[in-house]
Write an enzyme that holds these catalytic residues in place. Structure first.
Site: not given
Ligand SMILES: NC(=O)C1=CN([C@@H]2O[C@H](COP(=O)(O)OP(=O)(O)OC[C@H]3O[C@@H](n4cnc5c(N)ncnc54)[C@H](OP(=O)(O)O)[C@@H]3O)[C@@H](O)[C@H]2O)C=CC1
Ligand SMILES: O=C(O)C1=N[C@H](C(=O)O)C[C@H](O)C1
Length: 488
Positions: A371, A375
Protein backbone atom coordinates in the site's frame (compact mmCIF):
# COMPACT_ATOMS: atom_id res chain seq x y z
CA UNK A 1 -26.95 27.64 12.66
CA UNK A 2 -25.38 25.12 14.93
CA UNK A 3 -26.79 24.37 18.30
CA UNK A 4 -26.26 21.58 20.76
CA UNK A 5 -29.81 20.82 21.75
CA UNK A 6 -30.35 17.43 20.08
CA UNK A 7 -28.77 14.48 21.82
CA UNK A 8 -29.42 11.67 19.42
CA UNK A 9 -29.90 10.96 15.75
CA UNK A 10 -33.52 10.26 14.77
CA UNK A 11 -32.49 6.91 13.31
CA UNK A 12 -32.46 5.70 16.87
CA UNK A 13 -36.20 6.32 17.03
CA UNK A 14 -38.88 3.92 15.80
CA UNK A 15 -38.96 3.19 12.10
CA UNK A 16 -42.53 4.39 11.77
CA UNK A 17 -41.56 7.77 13.09
CA UNK A 18 -38.73 7.83 10.63
CA UNK A 19 -41.00 7.07 7.72
CA UNK A 20 -43.44 9.79 8.75
CA UNK A 21 -40.69 12.30 9.20
CA UNK A 22 -39.08 11.47 5.93
CA UNK A 23 -42.32 11.66 4.02
CA UNK A 24 -43.07 15.19 5.17
CA UNK A 25 -39.56 16.52 4.87
CA UNK A 26 -38.94 18.07 1.46
CA UNK A 27 -35.78 16.79 -0.14
CA UNK A 28 -33.13 19.21 -1.28
CA UNK A 29 -31.21 17.56 -4.05
CA UNK A 30 -27.79 19.06 -4.41
CA UNK A 31 -27.43 21.22 -7.47
CA UNK A 32 -23.83 22.26 -7.22
CA UNK A 33 -21.51 21.43 -10.09
CA UNK A 34 -19.78 18.15 -9.76
CA UNK A 35 -16.30 19.52 -10.12
CA UNK A 36 -13.51 17.03 -10.50
CA UNK A 37 -15.62 14.04 -9.49
CA UNK A 38 -15.87 11.27 -12.05
CA UNK A 39 -19.44 10.49 -13.08
CA UNK A 40 -20.82 7.43 -11.39
CA UNK A 41 -22.03 4.67 -13.61
CA UNK A 42 -25.04 4.05 -11.45
CA UNK A 43 -26.85 6.19 -8.99
CA UNK A 44 -30.01 4.42 -8.02
CA UNK A 45 -30.52 1.84 -5.35
CA UNK A 46 -34.13 0.85 -5.90
CA UNK A 47 -34.55 -2.91 -5.67
CA UNK A 48 -35.20 -4.66 -9.02
CA UNK A 49 -38.49 -6.05 -7.66
CA UNK A 50 -39.77 -2.54 -6.95
CA UNK A 51 -38.73 -1.37 -10.39
CA UNK A 52 -40.49 -4.32 -11.99
CA UNK A 53 -43.65 -3.70 -9.96
CA UNK A 54 -43.71 -0.07 -11.04
CA UNK A 55 -43.13 -1.08 -14.64
CA UNK A 56 -46.07 -3.49 -14.53
CA UNK A 57 -48.29 -0.60 -13.38
CA UNK A 58 -47.30 1.44 -16.37
CA UNK A 59 -44.89 3.57 -14.38
CA UNK A 60 -41.59 4.03 -16.22
CA UNK A 61 -39.00 1.71 -14.72
CA UNK A 62 -36.59 4.45 -13.76
CA UNK A 63 -35.26 3.74 -10.29
CA UNK A 64 -35.80 6.69 -7.97
CA UNK A 65 -32.71 8.66 -6.99
CA UNK A 66 -31.87 8.72 -3.35
CA UNK A 67 -30.75 11.89 -1.75
CA UNK A 68 -29.86 12.22 1.88
CA UNK A 69 -27.23 14.11 3.84
CA UNK A 70 -23.84 12.56 4.23
CA UNK A 71 -21.03 13.82 6.45
CA UNK A 72 -17.58 12.55 5.58
CA UNK A 73 -15.15 12.21 8.44
CA UNK A 74 -12.45 13.09 7.40
CA UNK A 75 -12.56 15.11 4.20
CA UNK A 76 -8.90 16.03 4.62
CA UNK A 77 -7.85 12.44 4.02
CA UNK A 78 -7.38 10.71 0.68
CA UNK A 79 -10.37 8.40 1.03
CA UNK A 80 -12.52 11.05 2.68
CA UNK A 81 -12.03 13.37 -0.27
CA UNK A 82 -12.71 10.59 -2.78
CA UNK A 83 -15.93 9.62 -1.00
CA UNK A 84 -17.07 13.22 -0.69
CA UNK A 85 -16.64 13.64 -4.46
CA UNK A 86 -18.39 10.36 -5.21
CA UNK A 87 -21.26 11.31 -2.90
CA UNK A 88 -21.77 14.61 -4.68
CA UNK A 89 -21.53 12.84 -8.01
CA UNK A 90 -24.22 10.41 -6.87
CA UNK A 91 -26.54 13.28 -5.97
CA UNK A 92 -26.22 12.98 -2.20
CA UNK A 93 -26.14 16.05 0.03
CA UNK A 94 -22.60 16.56 1.20
CA UNK A 95 -22.76 18.20 4.62
CA UNK A 96 -20.28 21.08 4.61
CA UNK A 97 -18.63 20.02 7.84
CA UNK A 98 -15.85 17.58 8.58
CA UNK A 99 -13.28 16.83 11.26
CA UNK A 100 -9.53 16.60 11.18
CA UNK A 101 -6.50 17.42 13.21
CA UNK A 102 -4.90 18.63 9.99
CA UNK A 103 -4.60 22.39 9.68
CA UNK A 104 -6.17 23.74 6.50
CA UNK A 105 -6.13 27.35 5.30
CA UNK A 106 -8.96 29.33 6.93
CA UNK A 107 -10.22 26.05 8.38
CA UNK A 108 -11.93 25.31 5.09
CA UNK A 109 -11.56 22.85 2.28
CA UNK A 110 -13.14 22.98 -1.14
CA UNK A 111 -14.60 19.82 -2.54
CA UNK A 112 -16.67 19.88 -5.72
CA UNK A 113 -17.09 23.63 -5.42
CA UNK A 114 -18.43 23.21 -1.90
CA UNK A 115 -16.77 24.72 1.11
CA UNK A 116 -16.28 22.20 3.85
CA UNK A 117 -15.52 23.57 7.30
CA UNK A 118 -12.93 21.50 9.09
CA UNK A 119 -13.18 21.19 12.85
CA UNK A 120 -10.77 19.64 15.27
CA UNK A 121 -11.82 16.07 16.19
CA UNK A 122 -12.02 17.13 19.85
CA UNK A 123 -15.01 19.27 18.89
CA UNK A 124 -17.01 16.51 17.27
CA UNK A 125 -19.09 15.61 20.30
CA UNK A 126 -20.09 19.24 20.73
CA UNK A 127 -20.78 19.93 17.07
CA UNK A 128 -22.40 16.76 15.79
CA UNK A 129 -25.70 17.08 17.72
CA UNK A 130 -26.47 20.35 15.98
CA UNK A 131 -25.58 18.83 12.60
CA UNK A 132 -28.01 16.03 13.33
CA UNK A 133 -30.65 18.59 14.14
CA UNK A 134 -30.05 20.37 10.87
CA UNK A 135 -29.82 17.15 8.83
CA UNK A 136 -32.11 14.64 10.51
CA UNK A 137 -31.45 11.84 8.00
CA UNK A 138 -27.72 12.23 8.36
CA UNK A 139 -25.39 9.33 7.70
CA UNK A 140 -21.70 9.62 8.60
CA UNK A 141 -18.96 8.02 6.58
CA UNK A 142 -15.76 7.44 8.51
CA UNK A 143 -12.37 7.37 6.80
CA UNK A 144 -10.05 8.58 9.50
CA UNK A 145 -7.17 6.71 11.13
CA UNK A 146 -6.96 3.37 12.95
CA UNK A 147 -6.44 5.15 16.29
CA UNK A 148 -9.74 6.99 15.93
CA UNK A 149 -11.93 4.00 15.03
CA UNK A 150 -13.11 3.06 18.50
CA UNK A 151 -13.68 6.54 19.87
CA UNK A 152 -15.51 7.59 16.72
CA UNK A 153 -17.75 4.52 16.72
CA UNK A 154 -18.56 5.11 20.38
CA UNK A 155 -19.48 8.70 19.66
CA UNK A 156 -21.72 7.78 16.70
CA UNK A 157 -23.44 5.18 18.86
CA UNK A 158 -23.88 7.64 21.70
CA UNK A 159 -25.51 10.11 19.33
CA UNK A 160 -27.57 7.42 17.58
CA UNK A 161 -25.91 8.41 14.35
CA UNK A 162 -25.89 5.77 11.58
CA UNK A 163 -22.50 5.33 10.00
CA UNK A 164 -20.43 3.62 7.38
CA UNK A 165 -17.03 2.71 8.80
CA UNK A 166 -14.38 2.28 6.14
CA UNK A 167 -11.50 3.00 8.45
CA UNK A 168 -9.47 -0.08 9.21
CA UNK A 169 -7.64 -1.09 12.35
CA UNK A 170 -8.31 -0.03 15.92
CA UNK A 171 -9.58 -2.63 18.31
CA UNK A 172 -12.03 -4.60 16.17
CA UNK A 173 -13.25 -6.72 19.09
CA UNK A 174 -14.06 -3.63 21.06
CA UNK A 175 -15.71 -2.16 17.98
CA UNK A 176 -17.90 -5.23 17.76
CA UNK A 177 -18.88 -4.85 21.40
CA UNK A 178 -19.60 -1.16 20.94
CA UNK A 179 -21.90 -2.05 18.08
CA UNK A 180 -23.69 -4.71 20.06
CA UNK A 181 -24.29 -2.30 22.94
CA UNK A 182 -25.01 0.67 20.71
CA UNK A 183 -27.68 -0.94 18.52
CA UNK A 184 -27.06 1.54 15.74
CA UNK A 185 -27.47 1.19 11.99
CA UNK A 186 -24.03 0.76 10.48
CA UNK A 187 -22.06 -0.80 7.68
CA UNK A 188 -18.56 -1.74 8.74
CA UNK A 189 -16.07 -3.16 6.30
CA UNK A 190 -12.31 -3.00 5.85
CA UNK A 191 -12.92 -3.35 2.14
CA UNK A 192 -15.48 -1.34 0.19
CA UNK A 193 -14.38 -2.28 -3.31
CA UNK A 194 -17.33 -4.36 -4.45
CA UNK A 195 -15.39 -6.72 -6.70
CA UNK A 196 -12.87 -7.38 -3.95
CA UNK A 197 -15.76 -7.91 -1.53
CA UNK A 198 -17.26 -10.42 -3.96
CA UNK A 199 -13.97 -12.29 -3.89
CA UNK A 200 -14.02 -12.19 -0.09
CA UNK A 201 -17.59 -13.46 -0.08
CA UNK A 202 -16.59 -16.36 -2.32
CA UNK A 203 -13.79 -17.18 0.10
CA UNK A 204 -16.21 -17.10 3.02
CA UNK A 205 -18.67 -19.34 1.22
CA UNK A 206 -15.89 -21.76 0.37
CA UNK A 207 -14.71 -21.78 3.99
CA UNK A 208 -18.23 -22.35 5.22
CA UNK A 209 -19.08 -25.11 2.75
CA UNK A 210 -15.72 -26.83 2.55
CA UNK A 211 -14.01 -26.23 5.88
CA UNK A 212 -10.52 -27.65 5.84
CA UNK A 213 -10.48 -27.89 2.04
CA UNK A 214 -6.94 -26.62 1.94
CA UNK A 215 -5.64 -28.44 4.98
CA UNK A 216 -2.00 -29.12 4.43
CA UNK A 217 -1.56 -26.39 1.86
CA UNK A 218 1.07 -23.78 2.47
CA UNK A 219 -0.15 -20.23 2.32
CA UNK A 220 2.14 -17.93 0.47
CA UNK A 221 1.41 -14.28 0.09
CA UNK A 222 3.91 -13.63 -2.58
CA UNK A 223 4.89 -10.53 -4.40
CA UNK A 224 5.95 -12.10 -7.66
CA UNK A 225 8.19 -9.58 -9.34
CA UNK A 226 6.52 -8.12 -12.36
CA UNK A 227 9.01 -5.90 -14.02
CA UNK A 228 12.50 -5.73 -12.65
CA UNK A 229 12.43 -8.82 -10.51
CA UNK A 230 14.37 -10.82 -12.97
CA UNK A 231 17.08 -8.20 -12.98
CA UNK A 232 19.84 -9.27 -10.59
CA UNK A 233 20.89 -5.66 -10.14
CA UNK A 234 17.50 -4.74 -8.76
CA UNK A 235 16.97 -7.93 -6.85
CA UNK A 236 20.20 -7.50 -4.94
CA UNK A 237 19.68 -3.87 -4.07
CA UNK A 238 18.85 -2.82 -0.58
CA UNK A 239 15.72 -0.85 0.07
CA UNK A 240 15.70 2.89 0.19
CA UNK A 241 13.09 5.52 0.78
CA UNK A 242 11.31 6.91 3.78
CA UNK A 243 9.08 4.03 4.68
CA UNK A 244 8.19 3.79 8.33
CA UNK A 245 8.10 0.03 8.05
CA UNK A 246 11.21 -1.89 9.03
CA UNK A 247 13.57 -2.13 6.07
CA UNK A 248 14.43 -5.47 4.57
CA UNK A 249 16.59 -6.47 1.64
CA UNK A 250 14.85 -6.36 -1.69
CA UNK A 251 15.54 -10.01 -2.26
CA UNK A 252 13.14 -11.01 0.49
CA UNK A 253 10.34 -9.83 -1.69
CA UNK A 254 10.90 -12.84 -3.83
CA UNK A 255 10.76 -15.25 -0.93
CA UNK A 256 7.77 -17.44 -0.41
CA UNK A 257 5.88 -17.99 2.73
CA UNK A 258 5.82 -21.58 3.72
CA UNK A 259 3.57 -22.65 6.46
CA UNK A 260 4.42 -26.21 7.15
CA UNK A 261 1.63 -28.61 7.76
CA UNK A 262 1.23 -30.47 10.93
CA UNK A 263 2.94 -33.70 10.07
CA UNK A 264 6.58 -32.88 9.87
CA UNK A 265 8.13 -31.07 12.79
CA UNK A 266 4.83 -29.70 13.99
CA UNK A 267 2.82 -32.87 14.29
CA UNK A 268 3.34 -33.92 17.86
CA UNK A 269 2.03 -30.84 19.68
CA UNK A 270 -1.19 -30.97 17.65
CA UNK A 271 -1.67 -34.59 18.49
CA UNK A 272 -1.40 -33.99 22.18
CA UNK A 273 -4.19 -31.48 21.99
CA UNK A 274 -6.32 -33.95 20.08
CA UNK A 275 -6.43 -36.64 22.74
CA UNK A 276 -4.41 -39.43 24.18
CA UNK A 277 -5.60 -42.25 21.97
CA UNK A 278 -4.91 -40.10 18.94
CA UNK A 279 -1.41 -39.36 20.20
CA UNK A 280 -0.87 -43.04 20.83
CA UNK A 281 -1.77 -43.98 17.24
CA UNK A 282 0.61 -41.42 15.87
CA UNK A 283 3.42 -42.34 18.19
CA UNK A 284 3.06 -45.95 17.14
CA UNK A 285 2.60 -45.37 13.44
CA UNK A 286 4.56 -42.17 13.08
CA UNK A 287 8.02 -43.70 13.15
CA UNK A 288 6.98 -46.10 10.39
CA UNK A 289 6.17 -43.33 8.05
CA UNK A 290 7.86 -40.35 6.50
CA UNK A 291 6.49 -36.80 6.71
CA UNK A 292 4.00 -37.20 3.87
CA UNK A 293 2.64 -40.40 5.27
CA UNK A 294 2.35 -38.94 8.72
CA UNK A 295 0.40 -36.05 7.26
CA UNK A 296 -2.08 -38.28 5.50
CA UNK A 297 -2.38 -40.52 8.49
CA UNK A 298 -2.88 -37.53 10.69
CA UNK A 299 -5.77 -36.27 8.60
CA UNK A 300 -7.36 -39.64 8.44
CA UNK A 301 -7.17 -40.18 12.19
CA UNK A 302 -8.18 -36.58 12.88
CA UNK A 303 -11.24 -37.06 10.70
CA UNK A 304 -12.19 -40.19 12.57
CA UNK A 305 -11.46 -38.54 15.89
CA UNK A 306 -13.53 -35.45 15.09
CA UNK A 307 -16.45 -37.66 14.05
CA UNK A 308 -16.27 -39.55 17.34
CA UNK A 309 -15.07 -42.73 15.59
CA UNK A 310 -12.40 -44.93 17.12
CA UNK A 311 -8.93 -44.22 15.81
CA UNK A 312 -7.28 -47.32 17.19
CA UNK A 313 -9.07 -49.85 15.05
CA UNK A 314 -8.06 -51.90 12.01
CA UNK A 315 -9.13 -49.16 9.61
CA UNK A 316 -6.42 -46.84 10.85
CA UNK A 317 -3.77 -49.47 10.48
CA UNK A 318 -5.01 -50.52 7.03
CA UNK A 319 -5.00 -46.88 5.99
CA UNK A 320 -1.48 -46.45 7.33
CA UNK A 321 -0.32 -49.37 5.24
CA UNK A 322 -1.93 -47.96 2.09
CA UNK A 323 -0.40 -44.55 2.69
CA UNK A 324 3.00 -46.01 3.32
CA UNK A 325 3.04 -47.95 0.08
CA UNK A 326 1.57 -45.18 -2.06
CA UNK A 327 3.49 -42.37 -0.53
CA UNK A 328 6.90 -44.03 -0.68
CA UNK A 329 6.43 -44.52 -4.43
CA UNK A 330 5.37 -40.93 -4.84
CA UNK A 331 8.30 -39.58 -2.88
CA UNK A 332 10.76 -41.67 -4.93
CA UNK A 333 9.26 -40.34 -8.15
CA UNK A 334 9.28 -36.80 -6.86
CA UNK A 335 12.92 -36.95 -5.98
CA UNK A 336 13.93 -37.97 -9.51
CA UNK A 337 11.94 -35.58 -11.61
CA UNK A 338 12.12 -31.87 -12.21
CA UNK A 339 9.09 -29.89 -11.28
CA UNK A 340 6.96 -29.14 -14.34
CA UNK A 341 5.06 -26.40 -12.69
CA UNK A 342 6.87 -23.19 -13.53
CA UNK A 343 5.09 -21.22 -10.83
CA UNK A 344 6.26 -23.59 -8.15
CA UNK A 345 9.80 -23.34 -9.43
CA UNK A 346 9.71 -19.57 -9.58
CA UNK A 347 8.53 -19.40 -6.02
CA UNK A 348 10.70 -22.11 -4.55
CA UNK A 349 13.98 -20.95 -5.95
CA UNK A 350 14.16 -17.58 -4.25
CA UNK A 351 12.78 -18.94 -1.04
CA UNK A 352 15.72 -21.19 -0.36
CA UNK A 353 18.13 -18.80 -2.01
CA UNK A 354 17.45 -15.66 -0.06
CA UNK A 355 16.31 -16.81 3.30
CA UNK A 356 17.45 -20.37 3.53
CA UNK A 357 14.52 -20.92 5.79
CA UNK A 358 12.57 -23.29 3.64
CA UNK A 359 13.84 -26.28 5.48
CA UNK A 360 11.59 -29.16 6.21
CA UNK A 361 9.55 -28.77 9.33
CA UNK A 362 10.26 -25.06 9.73
CA UNK A 363 7.97 -22.19 9.03
CA UNK A 364 9.28 -19.71 6.48
CA UNK A 365 6.93 -16.82 6.43
CA UNK A 366 6.93 -13.77 4.22
CA UNK A 367 3.41 -12.41 3.99
CA UNK A 368 3.03 -9.39 1.82
CA UNK A 369 0.63 -6.64 0.93
CA UNK A 370 1.63 -3.37 -0.69
CA UNK A 371 0.00 0.00 0.00
CA UNK A 372 0.98 3.66 -0.21
CA UNK A 373 3.72 4.59 2.26
CA UNK A 374 1.27 6.58 4.42
CA UNK A 375 -0.82 3.56 5.32
CA UNK A 376 -0.47 3.04 9.04
CA UNK A 377 -1.82 -0.44 9.60
CA UNK A 378 -1.78 -3.94 8.16
CA UNK A 379 -4.30 -4.42 5.39
CA UNK A 380 -7.66 -5.19 6.94
CA UNK A 381 -8.56 -6.96 3.71
CA UNK A 382 -5.55 -9.28 3.93
CA UNK A 383 -6.57 -10.09 7.48
CA UNK A 384 -10.07 -10.99 6.31
CA UNK A 385 -8.74 -13.17 3.48
CA UNK A 386 -6.26 -14.90 5.79
CA UNK A 387 -9.03 -15.59 8.26
CA UNK A 388 -10.87 -17.44 5.44
CA UNK A 389 -7.72 -19.42 4.65
CA UNK A 390 -7.49 -20.33 8.31
CA UNK A 391 -11.02 -21.70 8.17
CA UNK A 392 -9.99 -23.62 5.09
CA UNK A 393 -7.33 -25.38 7.10
CA UNK A 394 -4.22 -23.30 6.42
CA UNK A 395 -2.45 -22.26 9.57
CA UNK A 396 -1.12 -18.76 9.52
CA UNK A 397 -0.49 -16.02 12.06
CA UNK A 398 -1.87 -12.58 11.25
CA UNK A 399 1.11 -10.85 12.75
CA UNK A 400 3.37 -12.43 10.18
CA UNK A 401 1.94 -10.43 7.31
CA UNK A 402 4.76 -8.60 5.57
CA UNK A 403 4.00 -5.05 4.56
CA UNK A 404 5.53 -3.32 1.57
CA UNK A 405 5.47 0.44 2.00
CA UNK A 406 8.66 1.45 0.25
CA UNK A 407 7.99 3.17 -3.08
CA UNK A 408 11.12 1.82 -4.71
CA UNK A 409 10.21 -1.74 -3.92
CA UNK A 410 6.66 -1.10 -4.98
CA UNK A 411 7.72 0.06 -8.43
CA UNK A 412 10.66 -2.25 -9.02
CA UNK A 413 9.51 -5.41 -7.40
CA UNK A 414 5.78 -5.38 -6.86
CA UNK A 415 5.05 -3.70 -10.17
CA UNK A 416 2.97 -0.79 -8.90
CA UNK A 417 2.61 1.87 -11.60
CA UNK A 418 4.49 4.96 -10.46
CA UNK A 419 1.47 7.17 -10.83
CA UNK A 420 -0.33 5.03 -8.23
CA UNK A 421 2.32 4.98 -5.55
CA UNK A 422 0.21 7.36 -3.48
CA UNK A 423 -2.86 5.16 -3.73
CA UNK A 424 -2.75 1.45 -4.39
CA UNK A 425 -3.53 -1.83 -2.69
CA UNK A 426 -1.83 -4.91 -4.05
CA UNK A 427 -2.47 -8.24 -2.39
CA UNK A 428 -1.07 -11.59 -3.42
CA UNK A 429 -1.74 -15.02 -2.00
CA UNK A 430 -0.25 -18.24 -3.19
CA UNK A 431 -1.25 -21.64 -1.95
CA UNK A 432 0.75 -24.77 -2.59
CA UNK A 433 -0.26 -28.32 -1.85
CA UNK A 434 1.92 -30.28 0.56
CA UNK A 435 3.69 -32.13 -2.23
CA UNK A 436 4.02 -29.04 -4.41
CA UNK A 437 2.10 -30.46 -7.33
CA UNK A 438 -0.91 -28.14 -7.01
CA UNK A 439 -0.89 -24.43 -6.59
CA UNK A 440 -3.49 -21.68 -6.41
CA UNK A 441 -2.91 -18.00 -6.86
CA UNK A 442 -5.20 -15.27 -5.66
CA UNK A 443 -4.41 -11.69 -6.35
CA UNK A 444 -6.30 -8.44 -6.13
CA UNK A 445 -4.53 -5.31 -7.18
CA UNK A 446 -6.24 -1.98 -6.96
CA UNK A 447 -4.90 1.32 -8.24
CA UNK A 448 -6.57 4.51 -7.10
CA UNK A 449 -9.56 4.88 -4.80
CA UNK A 450 -12.63 5.09 -7.01
CA UNK A 451 -13.57 1.44 -6.39
CA UNK A 452 -13.76 2.11 -2.63
CA UNK A 453 -15.46 5.47 -2.99
CA UNK A 454 -18.19 4.03 -5.18
CA UNK A 455 -18.68 1.07 -2.84
CA UNK A 456 -18.88 3.42 0.13
CA UNK A 457 -21.61 5.48 -1.46
CA UNK A 458 -23.49 2.25 -2.22
CA UNK A 459 -23.08 1.23 1.41
CA UNK A 460 -24.48 4.57 2.58
CA UNK A 461 -27.46 4.22 0.23
CA UNK A 462 -28.02 0.68 1.43
CA UNK A 463 -27.94 1.87 5.02
CA UNK A 464 -30.37 4.66 4.27
CA UNK A 465 -32.91 2.22 2.80
CA UNK A 466 -32.46 -0.06 5.82
CA UNK A 467 -33.18 2.83 8.18
CA UNK A 468 -36.17 3.86 6.15
CA UNK A 469 -37.65 0.41 6.19
CA UNK A 470 -36.98 0.02 9.91
CA UNK A 471 -35.00 -3.16 9.36
CA UNK A 472 -34.56 -5.16 12.54
CA UNK A 473 -30.97 -6.03 11.66
CA UNK A 474 -28.80 -3.00 12.17
CA UNK A 475 -25.20 -4.02 11.75
CA UNK A 476 -24.06 -4.90 8.24
CA UNK A 477 -20.93 -5.55 6.29
CA UNK A 478 -20.22 -5.10 2.59
CA UNK A 479 -21.20 -8.67 1.80
CA UNK A 480 -24.70 -7.77 3.04
CA UNK A 481 -24.64 -4.77 0.76
CA UNK A 482 -23.73 -6.93 -2.25
CA UNK A 483 -26.27 -9.61 -1.37
CA UNK A 484 -29.05 -7.09 -1.72
CA UNK A 485 -28.42 -6.39 -5.34
CA UNK A 486 -25.63 -3.85 -5.26
CA UNK A 487 -23.18 -5.98 -7.21
CA UNK A 488 -23.77 -4.18 -10.45
N1 LIG B 1 -12.66 0.12 3.66
C1 LIG B 1 -11.99 0.40 2.56
O1 LIG B 1 -12.33 -0.07 1.47
C2 LIG B 1 -10.82 1.28 2.62
C3 LIG B 1 -10.33 1.64 3.84
N2 LIG B 1 -9.31 2.52 3.92
C4 LIG B 1 -8.93 2.91 5.26
O2 LIG B 1 -9.40 4.22 5.51
C5 LIG B 1 -8.55 4.89 6.43
C6 LIG B 1 -8.12 6.22 5.85
O3 LIG B 1 -7.33 6.00 4.72
P1 LIG B 1 -6.72 7.24 3.88
O4 LIG B 1 -7.80 8.18 3.51
O5 LIG B 1 -5.89 6.66 2.84
O6 LIG B 1 -5.80 7.90 5.02
P2 LIG B 1 -5.36 9.43 5.14
O7 LIG B 1 -4.23 9.45 6.09
O8 LIG B 1 -5.19 10.03 3.81
O9 LIG B 1 -6.62 10.13 5.81
C7 LIG B 1 -6.94 10.09 7.16
C8 LIG B 1 -7.36 11.48 7.58
O10 LIG B 1 -7.97 11.43 8.85
C9 LIG B 1 -7.46 12.55 9.61
N3 LIG B 1 -7.61 12.26 11.05
C10 LIG B 1 -6.71 11.81 11.91
N4 LIG B 1 -7.28 11.63 13.12
C11 LIG B 1 -8.55 11.99 13.00
C12 LIG B 1 -9.64 12.02 13.89
N5 LIG B 1 -9.54 11.65 15.17
N6 LIG B 1 -10.83 12.44 13.43
C13 LIG B 1 -10.97 12.81 12.15
N7 LIG B 1 -9.96 12.81 11.27
C14 LIG B 1 -8.78 12.40 11.69
C15 LIG B 1 -6.04 12.64 9.17
O11 LIG B 1 -5.49 13.90 9.51
P3 LIG B 1 -3.92 13.94 9.83
O12 LIG B 1 -3.23 13.62 8.54
O13 LIG B 1 -3.70 15.33 10.30
O14 LIG B 1 -3.67 12.90 10.88
C16 LIG B 1 -6.18 12.44 7.68
O15 LIG B 1 -6.51 13.63 7.02
C17 LIG B 1 -7.42 3.90 6.70
O16 LIG B 1 -7.71 3.18 7.86
C18 LIG B 1 -7.46 2.97 5.50
O17 LIG B 1 -6.95 1.71 5.77
C19 LIG B 1 -8.73 3.04 2.82
C20 LIG B 1 -9.15 2.68 1.58
C21 LIG B 1 -10.22 1.77 1.38
O1 LIG C 1 -5.42 2.02 3.24
C1 LIG C 1 -5.78 1.66 2.12
O2 LIG C 1 -5.46 2.24 1.07
C2 LIG C 1 -6.64 0.47 2.02
N1 LIG C 1 -7.08 -0.05 3.12
C3 LIG C 1 -7.98 -1.14 3.20
C4 LIG C 1 -7.37 -2.29 3.95
O3 LIG C 1 -6.59 -2.06 4.87
O4 LIG C 1 -7.70 -3.44 3.65
C5 LIG C 1 -8.54 -1.55 1.87
C6 LIG C 1 -7.57 -1.42 0.75
O5 LIG C 1 -6.57 -2.37 0.93
C7 LIG C 1 -7.01 -0.03 0.68
Amino acid sequence: MLSATIAAHPAAAAATTLRQRQSIRPRQPLRVPIGAAAPRRRMATARPSVVKALASQGVPAVPPKLSFPILVNSCTGKMGKAVAEAAVSAGLQLVPVSFSAMEVPDGKLEICDREIRIHDPSESEKILPSIIEEYPDLIVVDYTVPDAVNANAELYCKLGLPFVMGTTGGNRQLLHKTMQDGNIYAVISPQMGKQVVAFLAAMEIMAEQFPGAFSGYKLELNQTPRSAASSPAVADEGRSGSSTIEKQPLSTLKAIIQIEMPGDAGVEPKLVSCGTSFAFVCMKLGPLADGGVRRLLLFFTMGRFSQGLPVLDWKTFRMADTFTTQERGRVRKKKTEMKQNVQVNVLKEPSSKCSGKATKGKKTIEVMESHQATKLDVSGTAKAVISCFQKLGVSFDMDEVKLVRDPEEQVNVVGVPEEHLAGHAFHMYHLTSPDGTVSFEFQHNVCGRSIYAEGTVDAAMFLYTKIQSGASKKLYDMIDVLREGNMR
